[in-house]
Design an enzyme around this catalytic site. Structure first.
Site, PDB file in Angstrom:
ATOM      1  N   ASP A   1       0.827  -1.204   0.000  1.00  0.00           N
ATOM      2  CA  ASP A   1       0.000   0.000   0.000  1.00  0.00           C
ATOM      3  C   ASP A   1       0.866   1.260   0.000  1.00  0.00           C
ATOM      4  O   ASP A   1       0.456   2.312   0.483  1.00  0.00           O
ATOM      5  CB  ASP A   1      -0.945   0.009   1.204  1.00  0.00           C
ATOM      6  CG  ASP A   1      -0.189  -0.079   2.531  1.00  0.00           C
ATOM      7  OD1 ASP A   1       1.051  -0.197   2.505  1.00  0.00           O
ATOM      8  OD2 ASP A   1      -0.848  -0.015   3.589  1.00  0.00           O
TER       9      ASP A   1
ATOM     10  N   HIS B   1      24.460   3.868 -19.109  1.00  0.00           N
ATOM     11  CA  HIS B   1      23.381   4.111 -18.156  1.00  0.00           C
ATOM     12  C   HIS B   1      23.508   3.215 -16.916  1.00  0.00           C
ATOM     13  O   HIS B   1      22.502   2.842 -16.302  1.00  0.00           O
ATOM     14  CB  HIS B   1      22.018   3.904 -18.830  1.00  0.00           C
ATOM     15  CG  HIS B   1      21.689   4.973 -19.824  1.00  0.00           C
ATOM     16  ND1 HIS B   1      20.719   4.822 -20.781  1.00  0.00           N
ATOM     17  CD2 HIS B   1      22.205   6.216 -20.012  1.00  0.00           C
ATOM     18  CE1 HIS B   1      20.646   5.913 -21.524  1.00  0.00           C
ATOM     19  NE2 HIS B   1      21.541   6.776 -21.067  1.00  0.00           N
TER      20      HIS B   1
ATOM     21  N   ASP C   1      27.392  10.960 -12.999  1.00  0.00           N
ATOM     22  CA  ASP C   1      26.384  11.700 -13.766  1.00  0.00           C
ATOM     23  C   ASP C   1      25.194  11.886 -12.829  1.00  0.00           C
ATOM     24  O   ASP C   1      24.472  10.928 -12.538  1.00  0.00           O
ATOM     25  CB  ASP C   1      26.011  10.890 -15.008  1.00  0.00           C
ATOM     26  CG  ASP C   1      25.077  11.642 -15.959  1.00  0.00           C
ATOM     27  OD1 ASP C   1      24.388  12.570 -15.510  1.00  0.00           O
ATOM     28  OD2 ASP C   1      25.036  11.285 -17.143  1.00  0.00           O
TER      29      ASP C   1
ATOM     30  N   ASP D   1      21.743  18.616 -14.884  1.00  0.00           N
ATOM     31  CA  ASP D   1      22.300  17.369 -15.408  1.00  0.00           C
ATOM     32  C   ASP D   1      23.798  17.581 -15.623  1.00  0.00           C
ATOM     33  O   ASP D   1      24.202  18.203 -16.605  1.00  0.00           O
ATOM     34  CB  ASP D   1      21.603  17.019 -16.727  1.00  0.00           C
ATOM     35  CG  ASP D   1      22.012  15.662 -17.279  1.00  0.00           C
ATOM     36  OD1 ASP D   1      22.808  14.964 -16.623  1.00  0.00           O
ATOM     37  OD2 ASP D   1      21.539  15.312 -18.379  1.00  0.00           O
TER      38      ASP D   1
ATOM     39  N   HIS E   1      27.207   8.052 -28.429  1.00  0.00           N
ATOM     40  CA  HIS E   1      25.996   8.825 -28.134  1.00  0.00           C
ATOM     41  C   HIS E   1      26.143  10.248 -28.678  1.00  0.00           C
ATOM     42  O   HIS E   1      27.216  10.662 -29.118  1.00  0.00           O
ATOM     43  CB  HIS E   1      25.697   8.843 -26.629  1.00  0.00           C
ATOM     44  CG  HIS E   1      26.784   9.442 -25.775  1.00  0.00           C
ATOM     45  ND1 HIS E   1      26.980  10.798 -25.655  1.00  0.00           N
ATOM     46  CD2 HIS E   1      27.717   8.860 -24.981  1.00  0.00           C
ATOM     47  CE1 HIS E   1      27.976  11.031 -24.825  1.00  0.00           C
ATOM     48  NE2 HIS E   1      28.460   9.865 -24.397  1.00  0.00           N
TER      49      HIS E   1
ATOM     50  N   HIS F   1      21.463  17.190 -25.228  1.00  0.00           N
ATOM     51  CA  HIS F   1      20.005  17.077 -25.350  1.00  0.00           C
ATOM     52  C   HIS F   1      19.389  18.321 -24.742  1.00  0.00           C
ATOM     53  O   HIS F   1      20.031  19.067 -23.988  1.00  0.00           O
ATOM     54  CB  HIS F   1      19.485  15.812 -24.649  1.00  0.00           C
ATOM     55  CG  HIS F   1      19.939  15.666 -23.222  1.00  0.00           C
ATOM     56  ND1 HIS F   1      19.373  16.368 -22.180  1.00  0.00           N
ATOM     57  CD2 HIS F   1      20.910  14.909 -22.658  1.00  0.00           C
ATOM     58  CE1 HIS F   1      19.971  16.041 -21.037  1.00  0.00           C
ATOM     59  NE2 HIS F   1      20.909  15.155 -21.306  1.00  0.00           N
TER      60      HIS F   1
ATOM     61  N   HIS G   1      15.623  15.088 -20.041  1.00  0.00           N
ATOM     62  CA  HIS G   1      15.675  15.047 -21.499  1.00  0.00           C
ATOM     63  C   HIS G   1      14.422  15.789 -21.947  1.00  0.00           C
ATOM     64  O   HIS G   1      13.364  15.186 -22.130  1.00  0.00           O
ATOM     65  CB  HIS G   1      15.712  13.617 -22.029  1.00  0.00           C
ATOM     66  CG  HIS G   1      17.021  12.946 -21.815  1.00  0.00           C
ATOM     67  ND1 HIS G   1      17.359  11.729 -22.381  1.00  0.00           N
ATOM     68  CD2 HIS G   1      18.125  13.312 -21.105  1.00  0.00           C
ATOM     69  CE1 HIS G   1      18.590  11.380 -22.026  1.00  0.00           C
ATOM     70  NE2 HIS G   1      19.062  12.321 -21.250  1.00  0.00           N
TER      71      HIS G   1
ATOM     72  N   GLU H   1      27.825  17.220 -23.632  1.00  0.00           N
ATOM     73  CA  GLU H   1      28.373  16.087 -22.891  1.00  0.00           C
ATOM     74  C   GLU H   1      29.138  15.083 -23.763  1.00  0.00           C
ATOM     75  O   GLU H   1      28.728  13.931 -23.900  1.00  0.00           O
ATOM     76  CB  GLU H   1      27.252  15.356 -22.145  1.00  0.00           C
ATOM     77  CG  GLU H   1      26.036  15.020 -23.001  1.00  0.00           C
ATOM     78  CD  GLU H   1      25.006  14.232 -22.212  1.00  0.00           C
ATOM     79  OE1 GLU H   1      25.331  13.167 -21.662  1.00  0.00           O
ATOM     80  OE2 GLU H   1      23.856  14.716 -22.148  1.00  0.00           O
TER      81      GLU H   1
ATOM     82  N   TYR I   1      34.780   6.034 -24.126  1.00  0.00           N
ATOM     83  CA  TYR I   1      34.577   4.829 -23.331  1.00  0.00           C
ATOM     84  C   TYR I   1      35.384   3.708 -23.998  1.00  0.00           C
ATOM     85  O   TYR I   1      35.042   3.274 -25.095  1.00  0.00           O
ATOM     86  CB  TYR I   1      33.085   4.471 -23.282  1.00  0.00           C
ATOM     87  CG  TYR I   1      32.217   5.687 -23.007  1.00  0.00           C
ATOM     88  CD1 TYR I   1      31.967   6.110 -21.713  1.00  0.00           C
ATOM     89  CD2 TYR I   1      31.717   6.448 -24.075  1.00  0.00           C
ATOM     90  CE1 TYR I   1      31.212   7.247 -21.468  1.00  0.00           C
ATOM     91  CE2 TYR I   1      30.964   7.585 -23.833  1.00  0.00           C
ATOM     92  CZ  TYR I   1      30.718   7.986 -22.534  1.00  0.00           C
ATOM     93  OH  TYR I   1      29.978   9.129 -22.304  1.00  0.00           O
TER      94      TYR I   1
ATOM     95  N   ARG J   1      33.206  11.129 -19.211  1.00  0.00           N
ATOM     96  CA  ARG J   1      32.218  12.044 -19.789  1.00  0.00           C
ATOM     97  C   ARG J   1      32.296  13.355 -19.021  1.00  0.00           C
ATOM     98  O   ARG J   1      32.447  13.351 -17.779  1.00  0.00           O
ATOM     99  CB  ARG J   1      30.810  11.444 -19.718  1.00  0.00           C
ATOM    100  CG  ARG J   1      29.761  12.281 -20.417  1.00  0.00           C
ATOM    101  CD  ARG J   1      28.470  11.512 -20.704  1.00  0.00           C
ATOM    102  NE  ARG J   1      27.787  10.999 -19.532  1.00  0.00           N
ATOM    103  CZ  ARG J   1      27.717   9.718 -19.211  1.00  0.00           C
ATOM    104  NH1 ARG J   1      28.343   8.802 -19.944  1.00  0.00           N
ATOM    105  NH2 ARG J   1      27.065   9.326 -18.141  1.00  0.00           N
TER     106      ARG J   1
ATOM    107  N   GLU K   1      30.016  16.808 -18.721  1.00  0.00           N
ATOM    108  CA  GLU K   1      28.703  17.338 -19.114  1.00  0.00           C
ATOM    109  C   GLU K   1      28.383  18.599 -18.335  1.00  0.00           C
ATOM    110  O   GLU K   1      28.497  18.644 -17.110  1.00  0.00           O
ATOM    111  CB  GLU K   1      27.622  16.289 -18.854  1.00  0.00           C
ATOM    112  CG  GLU K   1      26.219  16.756 -19.182  1.00  0.00           C
ATOM    113  CD  GLU K   1      25.179  15.699 -18.875  1.00  0.00           C
ATOM    114  OE1 GLU K   1      24.069  15.769 -19.447  1.00  0.00           O
ATOM    115  OE2 GLU K   1      25.463  14.790 -18.068  1.00  0.00           O
TER     116      GLU K   1
END
Length: 447
Positions: free
Chosen positions: A38, A244, A261, A272, A355, A359, A366, A393, A397, A414, A416
């Site tokens: 619940d 991710h 990130d 972000d 990638h 964005h 996003h 960003e 890798y 990365r 960003e």
């Protein structure tokens, strides 16, 4: 009336003015979602609904009636009734009348009256605007309203002659951030930048990724942010090569990098930020080499952002720097390609950079809006305009593979930042998060 209420009233009026005269728009907020047993997930309003209303209670629907002739536009809220017993358990509810006054609506009704009122509101109007195909439940509800109106046809009542997708219109409005939105986003970015700095100071060999995550979340909440804008990524060692990754359960080791990130949400607006730093506090030569490459790529991307330039320009600028670096460092076999352009055309970079370079950013991490000019036949990349918000960003890798120099294996980086397009270029909102090699190493000496 507060400035925030006035801003939402202005948005509703602007949307109504773009609709067919006398037509009706319907927009529902997000439902509460059961987590287990619940217990519900923490409630978060629908971004479109909040953009127009500022109202954060569940079980709410906004209806707009577009102006026609001398008749002004109307905004109508349907929401939960006051319920003192439920408020003991769940907290304060405005109820229709208090919500009408507090949020500047023309009318307000209990949510239980929605179906009955919509049968009246949709009678003899030319068009209906709603989130077509967004929710099966909403589509079914709209169909029932239209059926009820059509059933009155013998009395001379007509149903809307057309339906239109509402969210596309709102996407274009949300793409351009006003001064108040930009200020909120700058504050969210500042909180997130402080969280990254805190996480850097905390990091050392032996800590677990989730411990770093806890430092981030602590800094978000203690500065007033309501939520993380998304599940934080704290990826050490080889995990940094998983775009991710968010298990955040590995122990950080000497000699590795950790890629973080993470951004907070403040009053409905996201930040972000990604930073990558050495677990030990000092970059190895191989880490420093790749880090410098990614940083140069980001600088090239930022230089490509200005009004009138295509959105895709920043990716193209970053990609040229990254691909050239891959060739120079032996990540890509130089002998296979006659030129840098040949390597890019062959998509050779996708092994190490798979990638886009950014964005849209806003109420959603996003954020909404197409990246192409859909009004043009060839649908080119849309030109940037002052007030657009986006991330920048680039990354690299390097997974273990035959022909790839071993010193770069399992390094994921990365960098960003959050950016607003200005009249003459762009403004970086997240610059307080340490980014240069020396800056990061000096920050980590404060551990």
């Amino acid at each position: 009336m507060t400035a925030a209420v006035a801003r939402h009233i202005e948005r509703r009026a602007r949307l109504a003015a773009r609709m067919q005269p006398g037509s009706v728009a319907v927009l529902a907020t997000a439902p509460e979602v059961l987590r287990n047993g619940d217990s519900d997930y923490p409630y978060r309003h629908d971004s479109y609904f909040y953009y127009l209303s500022g109202f954060t209670e569940p079980d709410s629907v906004l209806v707009l009636v577009a102006p026609t002739g001398d008749t002004p536009a109307r905004s109508i809220l349907f929401c939960r009734e006051k319920n003192p017993e439920r408020e003991i358990w769940d907290g304060y509810r405005h109820g229709p009348e208090a919500a009408r006054i507090a949020f500047g609506f023309d009318e307000a009704f209990p949510i239980a009256e929605l179906d009955a009122q919509m049968g009246k509101l949709l009678a003899n109007v030319p068009a209906l605007y709603y989130a077509l195909g967004h929710s099966a439940a909403l589509d079914a509800q709209v169909a029932s309203w239209l059926k009820a109106v059509r059933a009155q046809g013998r009395s001379g009542i007509t149903a809307p002659g057309s339906t239109h997708h509402l969210l596309g219109m709102l996407d274009e409005m949300r793409l351009l951030k006003d001064a108040d939105e930009q200020a909120l986003m700058a504050r969210a970015a500042a909180i997130s930048a402080a969280a990254h700095a805190r996480a850097m100071r905390f990091t050392r060999p032996g800590v677990f990724e989730y411990e770093i995550e806890a430092e981030l979340l602590h800094e978000f909440r203690r500065n007033g942010a309501q939520f993380p804008a998304y599940t934080p990524i704290v990826a050490s060692g080889a995990n940094a090569c998983v775009l991710h990754y968010n298990r955040n359960d590995r122990q950080c080791r000497e000699g590795e990098l950790v890629l973080v990130d993470a951004g907070c949400e403040l009053d409905g607006y996201a930040s972000d930020i990604t930073r990558s730093w050495p677990v030990s506090g000092r970059f190895s030569e191989a880490q420093k080499t790749l880090y410098a490459l990614v940083l140069r790529a980001q600088e090239a991307a930022l230089a490509a952002i200005a009004p009138g330039r295509p959105y895709s320009g920043m990716h193209e600028a970053a990609l040229k720097v990254l691909a050239q670096g891959m060739l120079d460092l032996g990540l890509l076999e130089r002998a296979r390609y006659a030129s840098l352009d040949d390597a890019i055309a062959d998509k050779a970079h996708l092994q190490f950079y798979m990638h886009g370079t950014g964005h849209w950013l806003g109420m959603d991490v996003h954020d909404v809006g197409p990246y192409r000019d859909l009004s043009a036949a060839d649908k080119p990349s849309r030109p940037l305009l002052p007030g657009m918000a986006l991330t920048v960003e680039p990354g690299i890798y390097v997974r273990p593979a035959q022909g790839v120099p071993e010193e770069y294996w399992n390094i994921g980086i990365r960098i960003e930042d959050d950016v607003i397009v200005t009249d003459d270029g762009c403004r970086v909102l997240s610059g307080d998060a340490p980014k240069g090699v020396a800056e990061i190493e000096n920050m980590m000496k404060e551990r």
